[in-house]
Design a protein around this motif. Structure first.
Motif, PDB file in Angstrom:
ATOM      1  N   ALA A  73     -21.277  -2.935 -80.233  1.00 53.42           N
ATOM      2  CA  ALA A  73     -20.289  -1.695 -80.365  1.00 53.42           C
ATOM      3  C   ALA A  73     -19.998  -2.512 -82.290  1.00 53.42           C
ATOM      4  O   ALA A  73     -20.752  -3.387 -82.674  1.00 53.42           O
ATOM      5  CB  ALA A  73     -18.657  -2.711 -80.096  1.00 53.42           C
ATOM      6  N   GLY A  74     -20.036  -1.653 -82.907  1.00 57.15           N
ATOM      7  CA  GLY A  74     -20.210  -1.335 -84.304  1.00 57.15           C
ATOM      8  C   GLY A  74     -19.961  -0.079 -85.025  1.00 57.15           C
ATOM      9  O   GLY A  74     -19.415   0.493 -84.739  1.00 57.15           O
ATOM     10  N   PRO A  75     -20.375   0.085 -86.074  1.00 56.55           N
ATOM     11  CA  PRO A  75     -20.316   1.327 -86.744  1.00 56.55           C
ATOM     12  C   PRO A  75     -20.664   2.594 -86.342  1.00 56.55           C
ATOM     13  O   PRO A  75     -20.513   3.406 -86.196  1.00 56.55           O
ATOM     14  CB  PRO A  75     -21.588   1.605 -87.783  1.00 56.55           C
ATOM     15  N   GLN A  76     -21.702   2.021 -85.119  1.00 56.50           N
ATOM     16  CA  GLN A  76     -22.031   3.553 -84.009  1.00 56.50           C
ATOM     17  C   GLN A  76     -21.350   3.702 -83.285  1.00 56.50           C
ATOM     18  O   GLN A  76     -21.123   5.138 -82.621  1.00 56.50           O
ATOM     19  CB  GLN A  76     -23.575   3.244 -83.319  1.00 56.50           C
ATOM     20  N   THR A  77     -19.932   2.483 -83.131  1.00 55.37           N
ATOM     21  CA  THR A  77     -18.969   3.378 -82.046  1.00 55.37           C
ATOM     22  C   THR A  77     -18.016   4.281 -83.019  1.00 55.37           C
ATOM     23  O   THR A  77     -17.157   4.815 -82.470  1.00 55.37           O
ATOM     24  CB  THR A  77     -18.280   1.947 -81.518  1.00 55.37           C
ATOM     25  N   VAL A  78     -17.900   3.973 -84.191  1.00 58.45           N
ATOM     26  CA  VAL A  78     -16.670   4.986 -85.362  1.00 58.45           C
ATOM     27  C   VAL A  78     -18.118   6.076 -84.949  1.00 58.45           C
ATOM     28  O   VAL A  78     -16.555   7.011 -85.455  1.00 58.45           O
ATOM     29  CB  VAL A  78     -16.749   3.914 -85.973  1.00 58.45           C
ATOM     30  N   ASP A  79     -19.141   5.554 -85.498  1.00 58.02           N
ATOM     31  CA  ASP A  79     -19.626   7.557 -85.775  1.00 58.02           C
ATOM     32  C   ASP A  79     -18.993   7.947 -84.520  1.00 58.02           C
ATOM     33  O   ASP A  79     -18.921   9.767 -85.112  1.00 58.02           O
ATOM     34  CB  ASP A  79     -20.773   6.978 -85.945  1.00 58.02           C
ATOM     35  N   LEU A  80     -19.717   7.676 -83.334  1.00 54.77           N
ATOM     36  CA  LEU A  80     -19.786   8.279 -81.992  1.00 54.77           C
ATOM     37  C   LEU A  80     -18.608   8.407 -81.898  1.00 54.77           C
ATOM     38  O   LEU A  80     -17.820   9.861 -81.444  1.00 54.77           O
ATOM     39  CB  LEU A  80     -20.589   7.636 -81.068  1.00 54.77           C
ATOM     40  N   ARG A  81     -17.024   8.155 -81.722  1.00 55.75           N
ATOM     41  CA  ARG A  81     -15.898   8.477 -81.901  1.00 55.75           C
ATOM     42  C   ARG A  81     -15.416   9.694 -82.110  1.00 55.75           C
ATOM     43  O   ARG A  81     -14.790  10.371 -82.102  1.00 55.75           O
ATOM     44  CB  ARG A  81     -15.145   7.251 -82.236  1.00 55.75           C
ATOM     45  N   ARG A  82     -16.056   9.433 -83.959  1.00 53.57           N
ATOM     46  CA  ARG A  82     -15.830  10.712 -84.711  1.00 53.57           C
ATOM     47  C   ARG A  82     -16.667  12.207 -84.361  1.00 53.57           C
ATOM     48  O   ARG A  82     -16.133  13.603 -83.955  1.00 53.57           O
ATOM     49  CB  ARG A  82     -16.535  10.242 -85.888  1.00 53.57           C
ATOM     50  N   GLN A  83     -17.763  12.340 -83.416  1.00 51.75           N
ATOM     51  CA  GLN A  83     -18.243  13.115 -83.214  1.00 51.75           C
ATOM     52  C   GLN A  83     -17.809  13.729 -81.971  1.00 51.75           C
ATOM     53  O   GLN A  83     -17.927  14.960 -82.238  1.00 51.75           O
ATOM     54  CB  GLN A  83     -20.069  13.014 -83.252  1.00 51.75           C
ATOM     55  N   LEU A  84     -17.102  12.744 -81.064  1.00 54.06           N
ATOM     56  CA  LEU A  84     -16.220  13.277 -79.763  1.00 54.06           C
ATOM     57  C   LEU A  84     -15.412  14.011 -80.298  1.00 54.06           C
ATOM     58  O   LEU A  84     -14.764  14.662 -80.415  1.00 54.06           O
ATOM     59  CB  LEU A  84     -16.265  12.242 -79.184  1.00 54.06           C
ATOM     60  N   GLU A  85     -14.719  13.403 -81.292  1.00 52.33           N
ATOM     61  CA  GLU A  85     -13.008  13.789 -82.430  1.00 52.33           C
ATOM     62  C   GLU A  85     -13.874  15.762 -82.442  1.00 52.33           C
ATOM     63  O   GLU A  85     -13.080  16.085 -82.537  1.00 52.33           O
ATOM     64  CB  GLU A  85     -12.988  13.109 -82.957  1.00 52.33           C
ATOM     65  N   GLN A  86     -14.614  15.399 -83.454  1.00 51.38           N
ATOM     66  CA  GLN A  86     -15.085  16.776 -83.768  1.00 51.38           C
ATOM     67  C   GLN A  86     -15.417  18.305 -83.280  1.00 51.38           C
ATOM     68  O   GLN A  86     -16.120  18.870 -83.305  1.00 51.38           O
ATOM     69  CB  GLN A  86     -16.062  16.530 -85.106  1.00 51.38           C
ATOM     70  N   MET A  87     -16.530  17.390 -81.387  1.00 44.44           N
ATOM     71  CA  MET A  87     -17.046  18.760 -80.297  1.00 44.44           C
ATOM     72  C   MET A  87     -16.029  19.762 -80.771  1.00 44.44           C
ATOM     73  O   MET A  87     -14.920  18.829 -80.273  1.00 44.44           O
ATOM     74  CB  MET A  87     -17.443  17.676 -80.263  1.00 44.44           C
ATOM     75  N   ARG A  88     -16.336  20.763 -80.326  1.00 44.59           N
ATOM     76  CA  ARG A  88     -15.917  21.820 -79.747  1.00 44.59           C
ATOM     77  C   ARG A  88     -15.476  22.042 -78.732  1.00 44.59           C
ATOM     78  O   ARG A  88     -16.415  20.866 -77.843  1.00 44.59           O
ATOM     79  CB  ARG A  88     -16.393  22.980 -80.058  1.00 44.59           C
ATOM     80  N   ASP A  89     -14.597  22.726 -77.891  1.00 44.26           N
ATOM     81  CA  ASP A  89     -13.816  22.488 -76.515  1.00 44.26           C
ATOM     82  C   ASP A  89     -14.793  23.425 -75.854  1.00 44.26           C
ATOM     83  O   ASP A  89     -15.306  23.869 -76.478  1.00 44.26           O
ATOM     84  CB  ASP A  89     -12.308  22.817 -76.695  1.00 44.26           C
ATOM     85  N   GLY A  90     -15.530  23.101 -74.614  1.00 42.09           N
ATOM     86  CA  GLY A  90     -16.833  23.730 -74.551  1.00 42.09           C
ATOM     87  C   GLY A  90     -18.005  22.799 -74.123  1.00 42.09           C
ATOM     88  O   GLY A  90     -18.928  23.623 -74.173  1.00 42.09           O
ATOM     89  N   GLY A  91     -17.951  22.127 -75.603  1.00 48.14           N
ATOM     90  CA  GLY A  91     -19.087  21.420 -75.460  1.00 48.14           C
ATOM     91  C   GLY A  91     -19.749  20.585 -74.498  1.00 48.14           C
ATOM     92  O   GLY A  91     -18.935  20.053 -73.946  1.00 48.14           O
ATOM     93  N   VAL A  92     -20.605  19.854 -75.395  1.00 44.61           N
ATOM     94  CA  VAL A  92     -21.763  19.245 -73.648  1.00 44.61           C
ATOM     95  C   VAL A  92     -21.429  18.201 -74.649  1.00 44.61           C
ATOM     96  O   VAL A  92     -22.327  17.502 -75.527  1.00 44.61           O
ATOM     97  CB  VAL A  92     -22.950  19.548 -73.426  1.00 44.61           C
TER      98      VAL A  92
END
Lengths: 95, 421
Positions: free
Chosen positions: B160-179
């Protein structure tokens, strides 16, 4: 008097029963708090509870008389002697 | 001189003098010095309990991070159900117990000379050493992982740390319908149910925020490794059409250009790649010669947590060669620490430590509010010379529930306090 004072300054080893109780009880702290002093309202603090009360609850968890989400599974891992040692140690802790 | 520069200097001087005090042998007021390397659940708990149980022992905790970040509950951060500051704690509580916290990196251990080498603080001598290094990743077992990770194309977020924050951002930015493509390494790895919890809570987030998005789980193991029945029921009841699970699917490479995870059996494309690499004991354990088994884990005497390879060094937590049916969990690390603290107090007093029975309890969220649990009790077996699960004890939740979710949060707050307050 002087002899007594000097003796009190030397740390004496904890009695074997207390040491066993302390060491067994230390595991419980992950949910019930250090020395049984829980920091949440959801979890029962064990510090300062009467010894007999803790023993009875553990026996009731073990037998299934008292329903539980987890304690029935945990209680089955401890002998009566272990339960008494833990209960005695928790009972002696400050609330 | 500007005020903030003066403060900076004053801080540096204070840091230097406190480290200077640490150099050499234990101070006159202490009977012995124990150095603890690593301030996670194992190390922090060991430091605290050593001081609780014998205040004549000087305890120095070496930790590179200035704040503690909890892996447990970090999946809720990924799903947006809690925030990073809720899973962070300071080390000040340990200082109040008289633990000397050195915010530094242990770069080497010389067990013959009983010295820990620090990156900034020089050499630190010890009478007994506790090493609680957590895990490090075998990036080289997945081709092109490291460059892809550095480019932000793949993340593990398994510390848990910077990568948690980065992965959260990627999930938020992912398009609907993405995998959202997750890959789980072969067991044993840190937190057996953790990846399935992650798939569950991210699916819960998708269900509300991106209803056409999918979670695809590629598992190197043949089946879900922990709480399998409860996870499968939750996925069927709550996330039909969102989570797809494929067993026996081990990641061997990454193609960042096409966002593809290469498995032994197939290549799979995703929009967000979360590949958790195989793991072993943290790097300092390797440097110190503590690794005994499969070139990954540290075997210990379960009565004392003392290394079977290096005398005088106690190893805790995920880095150990786990006993039978013993997960690599925060609860286990915390209770390993109590075995070690009890044993060290006895050893330093010239007595023989008695074995200590311990327990494990791990909660996993399957949605924002509902959780499931697994528990076990582990007792010393004199014949097999290890901690073994007590027959008839332990088990999992009867069903997922919000009550278990409440207990999960309560467990987290109590174990954080038990380690750090």
């Amino acid at each position: 008097m002087l002899v007594l004072a000097a003796a009190a300054l030397v740390a004496t080893p904890i009695a074997a029963q207390d040491l066993q109780g302390r060491n067994l009880a230390a595991s419980c702290a992950i949910c019930h708090g250090t020395e049984g002093r829980s920091v949440t309202k959801d979890m029962v603090p064990l510090a300062g509870l009467p010894r007999e009360h803790i023993v009875r609850q553990m026996q009731d968890f073990k037998s299934g008389k008292r329903p539980a989400t987890v304690m029935h599974q945990i209680a089955k891992g401890y002998t009566e002697a272990q339960i008494e040692a833990m209960a005695g140690w928790f009972a002696a802790q400050k609330r | 001189m500007k005020r903030r520069d003066f403060l900076k200097l004053a801080g540096a001087a204070a840091g230097a003098s406190s480290l200077a005090e640490l150099a050499g042998c234990a101070g006159a007021s202490y009977k012995a010095r124990v150095v603890v390397v690593g301030g996670g659940f194992g190390g922090a708990t060991a430091a605290k309990y050593l001081r609780l149980w014998d205040s004549a022992i000087e305890v120095v905790l070496v930790e590179r991070a200035s704040l503690f970040t909890s892996c447990p509950l970090s999946n809720l951060v990924l799903a947006g159900f809690t925030a990073m500051d809720k899973i962070r704690q300071s080390y000040d509580g340990l200082r109040r117990h008289g633990v000397k916290v050195a915010n530094d990196e242990a770069t080497a251990i010389d067990a013959a000379k009983k010295i820990v080498r620090l990156e900034r603080g020089g050499d630190l001598s010890y009478d007994r050493l506790v090493v609680s290094p957590g895990v490090d990743f075998s990036f080289d077992e997945i081709q092109d992982y490291e460059p892809a990770m550095k480019a932000g194309k793949v993340l593990h977020a398994w510390k848990a740390g910077p990568q948690t924050v980065d992965l959260r951002r990627q999930l938020e930015q992912m398009r609907d319908g993405g995998v959202f493509l997750m890959s789980i390494p072969p067991a044993p790895y840190r937190c057996p149910p953790g990846p399935y919890e992650r798939a569950s809570v991210v699916a819960d987030y998708f269900k509300r925020a991106k209803p056409r998005a999918k979670v695809l789980v590629l598992d190197a193991n043949p089946d879900i490794t922990s709480k399998a029945g409860l996870f499968k029921t939750a996925w069927k009841d709550l996330y039909g059409g969102i989570i797809e699970y494929r067993g026996n699917c081990k990641a061997v490479g990454i193609d960042a250009a096409t966002m593809t995870v290469k498995c032994e059996v197939e290549d799979v494309r995703g929009d967000v790649l979360n590949v958790i690499p195989p793991q072993g004991a943290g790097d300092i354990a390797r440097q110190a010669g503590l690794i005994t088994t499969n070139n990954r884990w540290c075997d210990v005497d379960w009565r004392t947590m003392e290394s079977k390879a290096v005398p005088g060094v106690h190893v805790l937590g995920d880095a150990t060669l786990s006993g039978p049916a013993m997960p690599k969990s925060a609860s286990m690390a915390s209770n390993h620490a109590k075995i070690a603290a009890a044993a060290i107090v006895e050893i330093l007093a010239g007595r023989t430590p008695a074995p200590v029975q311990i327990l494990n309890t791990c909660y996993s969220f399957v949605s924002e509010k509902e959780a499931i649990r697994v528990s076990s009790v582990h007792a010393w077996d004199d014949k097999d010379r290890t901690l073994k699960a007590v027959p008839g004890s332990g088990g999992v939740s009867a069903a997922r529930s919000e009550a278990e979710g409440g207990y999960a949060w309560s467990w987290a707050r109590n174990i954080w306090a038990d380690s750090l307050a």
